[in-house]
Scaffold this active site. Sequence first.
Site, PDB file in Angstrom:
ATOM      1  N   LYS A   1      47.595  45.039  26.969  1.00 38.74           N
ATOM      2  CA  LYS A   1      47.898  46.412  26.520  1.00 38.74           C
ATOM      3  C   LYS A   1      46.677  47.004  25.813  1.00 38.74           C
ATOM      4  CE  LYS A   1      50.003  47.230  22.420  1.00 38.74           C
ATOM      5  NZ  LYS A   1      49.335  48.196  21.537  1.00 38.74           N
ATOM      6  N   ASN A   2      46.060  46.250  24.910  1.00 41.71           N
ATOM      7  CA  ASN A   2      45.008  46.835  24.071  1.00 41.71           C
ATOM      8  C   ASN A   2      43.676  47.010  24.785  1.00 41.71           C
ATOM      9  OD1 ASN A   2      46.891  47.148  22.127  1.00 41.71           O
ATOM     10  ND2 ASN A   2      46.246  45.395  20.893  1.00 41.71           N
TER      11      ASN A   2
ATOM     12  N   ARG B   1      46.133  54.278   8.453  1.00 48.89           N
ATOM     13  CA  ARG B   1      45.335  53.970   9.652  1.00 48.89           C
ATOM     14  C   ARG B   1      44.361  55.129   9.901  1.00 48.89           C
ATOM     15  NH1 ARG B   1      48.939  51.572  14.390  1.00 48.89           N
ATOM     16  NH2 ARG B   1      46.984  50.535  14.968  1.00 48.89           N
TER      17      ARG B   1
ATOM     18  N   ASP C   1      48.127  40.867  14.943  1.00 50.76           N
ATOM     19  CA  ASP C   1      49.281  41.186  15.799  1.00 50.76           C
ATOM     20  C   ASP C   1      50.211  39.996  15.981  1.00 50.76           C
ATOM     21  OD1 ASP C   1      47.367  43.293  18.091  1.00 50.76           O
ATOM     22  OD2 ASP C   1      48.032  43.557  16.018  1.00 50.76           O
TER      23      ASP C   1
ATOM     24  N   CYS D   1      52.393  52.888  15.779  1.00 48.67           N
ATOM     25  CA  CYS D   1      53.168  52.098  14.819  1.00 48.67           C
ATOM     26  C   CYS D   1      52.735  52.400  13.376  1.00 48.67           C
ATOM     27  CB  CYS D   1      52.929  50.614  15.044  1.00 48.67           C
ATOM     28  SG  CYS D   1      53.797  49.969  16.454  1.00 48.67           S
TER      29      CYS D   1
ATOM     30  N   ARG E   1      56.808  49.290  24.217  1.00 50.76           N
ATOM     31  CA  ARG E   1      55.443  49.835  24.239  1.00 50.76           C
ATOM     32  C   ARG E   1      54.420  48.757  24.587  1.00 50.76           C
ATOM     33  NH1 ARG E   1      53.226  51.707  19.242  1.00 50.76           N
ATOM     34  NH2 ARG E   1      51.472  51.920  20.649  1.00 50.76           N
TER      35      ARG E   1
HETATM   36  C1  EPZ Z   1      43.642  47.702  17.328  1.00 48.06           C
HETATM   37  O1  EPZ Z   1      44.039  48.739  16.449  1.00 48.06           O
HETATM   38  C2  EPZ Z   1      44.905  47.283  18.046  1.00 48.06           C
HETATM   39  N1  EPZ Z   1      45.442  48.435  18.768  1.00 48.06           N
HETATM   40  C3  EPZ Z   1      45.937  46.781  17.039  1.00 48.06           C
HETATM   41  O2  EPZ Z   1      47.053  46.308  17.797  1.00 48.06           O
HETATM   42  C4  EPZ Z   1      45.328  45.604  16.281  1.00 48.06           C
HETATM   43  O3  EPZ Z   1      46.251  45.184  15.296  1.00 48.06           O
HETATM   44  C5  EPZ Z   1      44.026  46.062  15.607  1.00 48.06           C
HETATM   45  O4  EPZ Z   1      43.115  46.575  16.605  1.00 48.06           O
HETATM   46  C6  EPZ Z   1      43.335  44.929  14.872  1.00 48.06           C
HETATM   47  O5  EPZ Z   1      43.044  43.898  15.773  1.00 48.06           O
HETATM   48  C7  EPZ Z   1      44.860  48.782  19.933  1.00 48.06           C
HETATM   49  O6  EPZ Z   1      43.905  48.174  20.375  1.00 48.06           O
HETATM   50  C8  EPZ Z   1      45.480  49.951  20.655  1.00 48.06           C
HETATM   51  P1  EPZ Z   1      41.126  48.705  13.762  1.00 48.06           P
HETATM   52  P2  EPZ Z   1      42.912  49.654  15.730  1.00 48.06           P
HETATM   53  O7  EPZ Z   1      40.432  49.996  13.995  1.00 48.06           O
HETATM   54  O8  EPZ Z   1      41.797  49.881  16.670  1.00 48.06           O
HETATM   55  C9  EPZ Z   1      40.855  50.203   9.290  1.00 48.06           C
HETATM   56  C10 EPZ Z   1      49.283  46.128  18.399  1.00 48.06           C
HETATM   57  O9  EPZ Z   1      50.239  45.619  17.782  1.00 48.06           O
HETATM   58  N2  EPZ Z   1      40.134  51.360   9.857  1.00 48.06           N
HETATM   59  O10 EPZ Z   1      40.413  47.435  14.052  1.00 48.06           O
HETATM   60  O11 EPZ Z   1      43.599  50.817  15.123  1.00 48.06           O
HETATM   61  C11 EPZ Z   1      42.347  50.293   9.590  1.00 48.06           C
HETATM   62  O12 EPZ Z   1      42.985  51.099   8.634  1.00 48.06           O
HETATM   63  C12 EPZ Z   1      48.301  47.006  17.650  1.00 48.06           C
HETATM   64  O13 EPZ Z   1      49.017  45.950  19.619  1.00 48.06           O
HETATM   65  C13 EPZ Z   1      39.539  52.266   8.981  1.00 48.06           C
HETATM   66  O14 EPZ Z   1      39.607  52.122   7.764  1.00 48.06           O
HETATM   67  O15 EPZ Z   1      42.471  48.652  14.591  1.00 48.06           O
HETATM   68  C14 EPZ Z   1      42.797  48.861   9.525  1.00 48.06           C
HETATM   69  O16 EPZ Z   1      43.018  48.485   8.181  1.00 48.06           O
HETATM   70  C15 EPZ Z   1      48.704  47.232  16.222  1.00 48.06           C
HETATM   71  N3  EPZ Z   1      38.884  53.347   9.493  1.00 48.06           N
HETATM   72  C16 EPZ Z   1      41.589  48.103  10.051  1.00 48.06           C
HETATM   73  O17 EPZ Z   1      40.467  49.000   9.954  1.00 48.06           O
HETATM   74  C17 EPZ Z   1      38.792  53.556  10.842  1.00 48.06           C
HETATM   75  O18 EPZ Z   1      38.153  54.545  11.257  1.00 48.06           O
HETATM   76  C18 EPZ Z   1      41.772  47.646  11.496  1.00 48.06           C
HETATM   77  O19 EPZ Z   1      41.710  48.753  12.277  1.00 48.06           O
HETATM   78  C19 EPZ Z   1      39.402  52.629  11.706  1.00 48.06           C
HETATM   79  C20 EPZ Z   1      40.059  51.541  11.191  1.00 48.06           C
END
Ligand code: EPZ
Length: 422
Positions: free
Chosen positions: A23-24, A122, A307, A117, A399
């Site tokens: 998915k991701n 985020r 996850d 979610c 999803r």
């Molecule tokens: C991806 O989310 C995945 N989603 C998430 O999977 C997964 O949990 C996450 O990566 C971590 O591995 C998809 O790929 C669609 P991040 P993403 O940007 O890209 C902070 C699932 O269950 N952050 O690595 O949103 C953020 O707040 C989903 O399949 C900032 O502060 O994750 C978080 O604390 C849930 N500023 C951390 O980084 C930003 O601009 C991780 O976020 C971006 C992120």
Amino acid sequence: MSEVIAIEGGNKLNGTVVISGAKNATVALIPAIVLADSPVTVYGVPNISDVDALGVLLKELNCKVEKNEDILVVDPTNLENIPLVGEAVDKLRASYYFMGALLGKCKKVTMKMPGGCFLGPRPIDLHIKGFEALGAKVDYSNDGTYTIEAKRLVGNKIYLDFASVGATINILLAAVKAEGKTTIENAAKEPEIIDVVNLLTKMGAKIRGAGTDTITIEGVEKLNGCNHEIIPDRIEAGTFLIIAAAAGEKVIVQNIIPQHLEALISKLKEMGIQMDVVGDSIVVYGREGDLKPVNIKTQIYPGFATDLQQPLTTLLTQASGDSHVKETIYIERFKHCPQLNKMGAHIDLKEAESIIHGATQLHGTRVEATDLRCGAALVVAGLIAQGRTEITNVYHIDRGYENIDHKLISLGAVITRRQVED
Ligand code: EPZ
């Protein structure tokens, strides 16, 4: 109307489950397609609702979209870069990959802040910082719409304060056609990023270092259509390894890349689960007696995946003793714990941490899927609980898991799905 899944717990599971495409990776690959000037064919596309929502957005952009089972053909030749402000954007957070893709392709994008979610705050500040570093001007109006525009996109050195998956991918999408060289430092290393880079490289992009913390991109003038097969979903695979450990006798989880699951496999072995890795499959043997408690700390890849901490929490309720789960990625990702406690678990919550006191006998009751991986945790719980468990808000689960009820029924689970009035 919404849907409820009902599970009669206690059946031992046996047989083979085949894992679908990731998915991701999929939710990033689909927006990336608009960067091409001709059709792209993607194989191994999972049949999940996030893909449907992205298809709606592609059609809004006047792309031709054809889906036949797990094959998706998208023709972006006559792309019309209209503002993406409809409800399809709300269906998933990954809609924001259209920001990088349309900025990279058209030097302009207008879209509203995506949904997805609730896992706590985020923000997308790192994505925006990357776009601005490439020369884009970012305006955010109070109705939640971003307008991002650049006269020229020029390569730059970008340091990510956090190794964000989304920001790494979105900046890649914006940089592949920028003038000159872009370097992303402290980049995320998740396998899904490598998969997106593989697609972009097949289109003609010049990218090095994917999978390491420094990625360099040499901008190119033109990107072309290509064919691509999506990697297996390591989170779905991990979820089924946990299901097999919790409720299986002998379950074969097929179509996986074991290397993507090293952290989970190590923890399951530490708990006393017997497994054999056989090529692109893992055989999981049923647990005999109680499991050993373990401590988990979620990390960026290749650390323990955030996850998977939610479904693993359910298995930890069956371990004899106290297990600790520490979240370092999403500090509020614990909404599954009160739901599990309703089923008889004994989980205490602290700041960004859960303590699971086991082993506890779970019993069926009505519980709510508050987010995608909470839903997965409740499915694991329903499979091992005494009696019937009803899980509401099943749309969260759909999803990210293709036909999860059918896959579990084929392993011997007793699951039904029905519509209910909201
Ligand atoms: C991806 O989310 C995945 N989603 C998430 O999977 C997964 O949990 C996450 O990566 C971590 O591995 C998809 O790929 C669609 P991040 P993403 O940007 O890209 C902070 C699932 O269950 N952050 O690595 O949103 C953020 O707040 C989903 O399949 C900032 O502060 O994750 C978080 O604390 C849930 N500023 C951390 O980084 C930003 O601009 C991780 O976020 C971006 C992120």
